[in-house]
Design a protein around this motif. Structure first.
Motif, PDB file in Angstrom:
ATOM      1  N   LEU A 244     -14.959 -19.932   7.425  1.00 57.45           N
ATOM      2  CA  LEU A 244     -15.078 -19.499   6.044  1.00 57.45           C
ATOM      3  C   LEU A 244     -15.803 -18.265   6.126  1.00 57.45           C
ATOM      4  CD1 LEU A 244     -16.429 -22.519   4.012  1.00 57.45           C
ATOM      5  CD2 LEU A 244     -13.844 -22.004   4.353  1.00 57.45           C
ATOM      6  N   TRP A 245     -15.061 -17.249   5.144  1.00 62.47           N
ATOM      7  CA  TRP A 245     -15.690 -16.034   4.925  1.00 62.47           C
ATOM      8  C   TRP A 245     -16.295 -16.012   3.538  1.00 62.47           C
ATOM      9  CZ3 TRP A 245     -14.391 -12.670   0.890  1.00 62.47           C
ATOM     10  CH2 TRP A 245     -13.093 -12.891   0.635  1.00 62.47           C
ATOM     11  N   ASN A 246     -17.820 -15.595   3.275  1.00 56.53           N
ATOM     12  CA  ASN A 246     -18.364 -15.723   1.937  1.00 56.53           C
ATOM     13  C   ASN A 246     -18.150 -14.740   0.782  1.00 56.53           C
ATOM     14  OD1 ASN A 246     -19.714 -18.238   2.866  1.00 56.53           O
ATOM     15  ND2 ASN A 246     -21.169 -16.910   3.988  1.00 56.53           N
ATOM     16  N   ASP A 247     -17.620 -15.153  -0.116  1.00 55.27           N
ATOM     17  CA  ASP A 247     -17.418 -14.149  -1.350  1.00 55.27           C
ATOM     18  C   ASP A 247     -18.826 -13.769  -1.705  1.00 55.27           C
ATOM     19  OD1 ASP A 247     -14.574 -14.735  -2.483  1.00 55.27           O
ATOM     20  OD2 ASP A 247     -15.306 -16.656  -2.159  1.00 55.27           O
ATOM     21  N   ARG A 248     -18.829 -12.379  -1.908  1.00 64.23           N
ATOM     22  CA  ARG A 248     -20.449 -11.791  -2.353  1.00 64.23           C
ATOM     23  C   ARG A 248     -20.038 -10.219  -2.421  1.00 64.23           C
ATOM     24  NH1 ARG A 248     -19.633 -12.155   3.222  1.00 64.23           N
ATOM     25  NH2 ARG A 248     -20.291 -10.574   4.688  1.00 64.23           N
ATOM     26  N   HIS A 249     -20.755  -9.630  -2.907  1.00 62.60           N
ATOM     27  CA  HIS A 249     -20.748  -8.074  -3.211  1.00 62.60           C
ATOM     28  C   HIS A 249     -20.689  -7.083  -1.902  1.00 62.60           C
ATOM     29  CE1 HIS A 249     -20.780  -4.468  -5.235  1.00 62.60           C
ATOM     30  NE2 HIS A 249     -21.784  -3.974  -4.419  1.00 62.60           N
ATOM     31  N   GLY A 250     -19.683  -6.507  -1.883  1.00 58.27           N
ATOM     32  CA  GLY A 250     -19.472  -5.921  -0.521  1.00 58.27           C
ATOM     33  C   GLY A 250     -18.952  -6.494   0.685  1.00 58.27           C
ATOM     34  N   ALA A 251     -18.267  -7.724   0.414  1.00 62.60           N
ATOM     35  CA  ALA A 251     -17.650  -8.606   1.577  1.00 62.60           C
ATOM     36  C   ALA A 251     -16.783  -7.775   2.203  1.00 62.60           C
ATOM     37  CB  ALA A 251     -17.225  -9.769   1.182  1.00 62.60           C
ATOM     38  N   ASN A 252     -16.487  -8.014   3.553  1.00 60.22           N
ATOM     39  CA  ASN A 252     -15.407  -7.316   4.368  1.00 60.22           C
ATOM     40  C   ASN A 252     -15.148  -8.337   5.229  1.00 60.22           C
ATOM     41  OD1 ASN A 252     -13.743  -5.964   5.824  1.00 60.22           O
ATOM     42  ND2 ASN A 252     -15.253  -4.346   6.697  1.00 60.22           N
ATOM     43  N   PRO A 253     -14.038  -9.164   4.663  1.00 57.19           N
ATOM     44  CA  PRO A 253     -13.483 -10.322   5.323  1.00 57.19           C
ATOM     45  C   PRO A 253     -12.736  -9.771   6.725  1.00 57.19           C
ATOM     46  CG  PRO A 253     -12.359  -9.974   3.480  1.00 57.19           C
ATOM     47  CD  PRO A 253     -13.335  -9.398   3.398  1.00 57.19           C
ATOM     48  N   ALA A 254     -12.408  -8.651   6.967  1.00 56.35           N
ATOM     49  CA  ALA A 254     -11.749  -8.125   7.857  1.00 56.35           C
ATOM     50  C   ALA A 254     -12.772  -8.226   9.322  1.00 56.35           C
ATOM     51  CB  ALA A 254     -11.294  -6.792   7.952  1.00 56.35           C
ATOM     52  N   LEU A 255     -14.220  -7.867   8.940  1.00 56.21           N
ATOM     53  CA  LEU A 255     -15.185  -8.035   9.956  1.00 56.21           C
ATOM     54  C   LEU A 255     -15.353  -9.028  10.352  1.00 56.21           C
ATOM     55  CD1 LEU A 255     -17.439  -6.734  11.298  1.00 56.21           C
ATOM     56  CD2 LEU A 255     -18.829  -6.586   9.141  1.00 56.21           C
ATOM     57  N   ASP A 256     -15.549 -10.260   9.447  1.00 66.76           N
ATOM     58  CA  ASP A 256     -15.537 -11.682   9.802  1.00 66.76           C
ATOM     59  C   ASP A 256     -14.267 -11.998  10.783  1.00 66.76           C
ATOM     60  OD1 ASP A 256     -17.459 -13.006   7.564  1.00 66.76           O
ATOM     61  OD2 ASP A 256     -16.643 -11.424   6.723  1.00 66.76           O
ATOM     62  N   LEU A 257     -13.068 -11.624  10.285  1.00 67.10           N
ATOM     63  CA  LEU A 257     -12.125 -11.878  11.125  1.00 67.10           C
ATOM     64  C   LEU A 257     -12.223 -11.227  12.605  1.00 67.10           C
ATOM     65  CD1 LEU A 257      -9.322 -13.194  11.790  1.00 67.10           C
ATOM     66  CD2 LEU A 257      -8.282 -10.963  10.922  1.00 67.10           C
ATOM     67  N   ARG A 258     -12.604  -9.950  12.924  1.00 67.31           N
ATOM     68  CA  ARG A 258     -12.920  -9.344  14.104  1.00 67.31           C
ATOM     69  C   ARG A 258     -14.031 -10.181  14.838  1.00 67.31           C
ATOM     70  NH1 ARG A 258     -16.181  -3.867  15.089  1.00 67.31           N
ATOM     71  NH2 ARG A 258     -17.969  -5.324  14.590  1.00 67.31           N
ATOM     72  N   ASN A 259     -14.957 -10.534  14.088  1.00 64.61           N
ATOM     73  CA  ASN A 259     -16.133 -11.431  14.806  1.00 64.61           C
ATOM     74  C   ASN A 259     -15.620 -12.752  15.359  1.00 64.61           C
ATOM     75  OD1 ASN A 259     -18.103  -9.330  14.423  1.00 64.61           O
ATOM     76  ND2 ASN A 259     -18.626 -10.433  12.233  1.00 64.61           N
ATOM     77  N   LEU A 260     -14.709 -13.415  14.679  1.00 68.27           N
ATOM     78  CA  LEU A 260     -14.158 -14.609  15.021  1.00 68.27           C
ATOM     79  C   LEU A 260     -13.081 -14.324  16.312  1.00 68.27           C
ATOM     80  CD1 LEU A 260     -13.032 -17.422  14.532  1.00 68.27           C
ATOM     81  CD2 LEU A 260     -11.325 -16.538  12.986  1.00 68.27           C
TER      82      LEU A 260
END
Length: 383
Positions: A85-101
């Motif tokens: 899961l990536w977390n909904d939050r102000h300023g979230a960047n799910p693409a960064l979460d994907l890169r880390n994954l």
């Protein structure tokens, strides 16, 4: 689990994908199209309006990156075991979460295919993705990969398609008694969609088209309803839908009497559709089917009243469109092969006379002539 296919079916699809990835020397695929996720795993959601990605590695292992709202949806409707899961939050960047994954999956510096050509990846999210991957991996556009695999339907998929076809026929059956002088478009539309729901079908991936009078010359849905007149025209485009598999139909229905111009346009539409049917055989291409349509339209002096495409592939689709990317237009080299479900629509909009005439149905391709999936014929319908 709410799976609509046996596990062996999903395993076979995964194996086909892995073979194609190997042929293209891809170490991983980033799937953003909901149709791809559904086809590969059964994952069924409209959560693709937010950022989510199914990562498929060359060994066939999969990880879904999504939001908390879709965690249970993925567990309940898919074969996916690994969900992050990536977390909904102000300023979230799910693409960064994907890169880390991807880094955790040892994909740094690898060759990665991306599904860019999909409504599941907005331009904004695509830019965020590119920013994160430009120095991380060798990225290439592989939008066509799963889409081409989905062109050919398995026996299990064809069974879904046939059920969708029966629902499309039932939808027309429900509409016809209501198409008359004084008939209400709202009641017609409700009856058509209601017949599909009552038969166990689903919402379509886009709205049904309904328009009478001047609106009959439109080939997109628009808001607003009217009642039919004594000598009127009603254009309908709809689809039976079963487990997201679509079978589309199209018809212009007349009330009262057929004008001379309507009759002329209908004869051209039917001849063009039969020409397309004749061309819809292995050995020909999607472009050949369009050329057959265009030749008939030209012979009837209707080139300026036709469209520049006359159909497309169908399958399991999600909003905002039931159209697959493979279309009948000039020069399309995609070959016709057995076990495709192809919708051919003859759309003639004569703005000079104010007359519309549309005729379309879905076919299942075979080793020879295609099979019409509708039990309805190709007669002009006058109510």
């Amino acid at each position: 689990m709410a799976l609509h296919f046996e596990r062996a079916e999903f395993d076979a699809r995964r194996d086909r994908l892995v073979i194609e990835m190997s042929a293209r020397k891809l170490d991983a695929m980033l799937l953003f199209a909901q149709e791809s996720m559904y086809w590969l795993t059964g994952y069924d959601t409209f959560g693709f309006c937010f950022f989510q990605c199914l990562v498929v590695k060359a060994d066939g292992s999969m990880v879904l990156l999504t939001r908390s709202a879709d965690l249970r949806q993925a567990r309940h409707t898919s074969t996916i075991d690994n969900i992050v899961l990536w977390n909904d939050r102000h300023g979230a960047n799910p693409a960064l979460d994907l890169r880390n994954l991807l880094n955790d999956l040892d994909l740094l510096g690898m060759r990665i295919g991306v599904e860019y050509d999909t409504h599941g990846l907005t331009a904004k999210n695509g830019r965020l993705l590119d920013e994160q991957l430009q120095t991380f991996a060798k990225v290439e556009d592989a939008s066509d990969l799963v889409a081409r695999l989905r062109l050919l339907k398995s026996p299990a998929e064809i069974e879904k398609v046939r059920k969708a076809a029966a629902l499309a026929d039932a939808s027309l059956d429900a509409a016809l008694p209501l198409i008359r002088n004084g008939g209400d478009e709202a009641a017609i539309l409700a009856a058509m969609q209601g017949a599909i729901f009552a038969g166990g079908g689903d919402y379509p991936a886009n709205e049904f088209i309904i328009g009478s009078g001047e609106d009959a010359l439109l080939c997109r849905y628009k808001a607003g309803r009217r009642k039919l007149g004594r000598n009127d025209q009603l254009t309908l485009e709809w689809a039976g839908v079963f487990h997201h598999y679509h079978v589309a139909m199209m018809q212009t229905v007349l009330t009262g009497r057929a004008s001379k111009r309507h009759q002329e346009l209908f004869e051209a539409a039917r001849a063009a559709l039969l020409a397309c049917e004749k061309a819809m055989v292995p050995g020909n291409t999607f472009g050949d089917v369009f050329d057959a349509h265009a030749k008939v339209m030209e012979a009837h002096g209707l080139t300026k009243h036709r469209l520049n495409a006359c159909g497309y592939s169908l399958g399991a689709r999600f909003s905002p469109s039931w159209m697959e990317p493979h279309m009948f237009y000039a020069g399309n080299p995609e070959p016709i092969a057995p076990d495709m479900t192809l919708f051919a629509h003859m759309i003639i909009m004569d703005s000079e006379s104010g007359c519309a005439m549309c005729l379309g149905r879905t076919y299942l391709t075979t080793d020879s002539a295609p099979e019409s999936l509708s039990r309805h014929g190709l007669d002009l319908i006058v109510r």
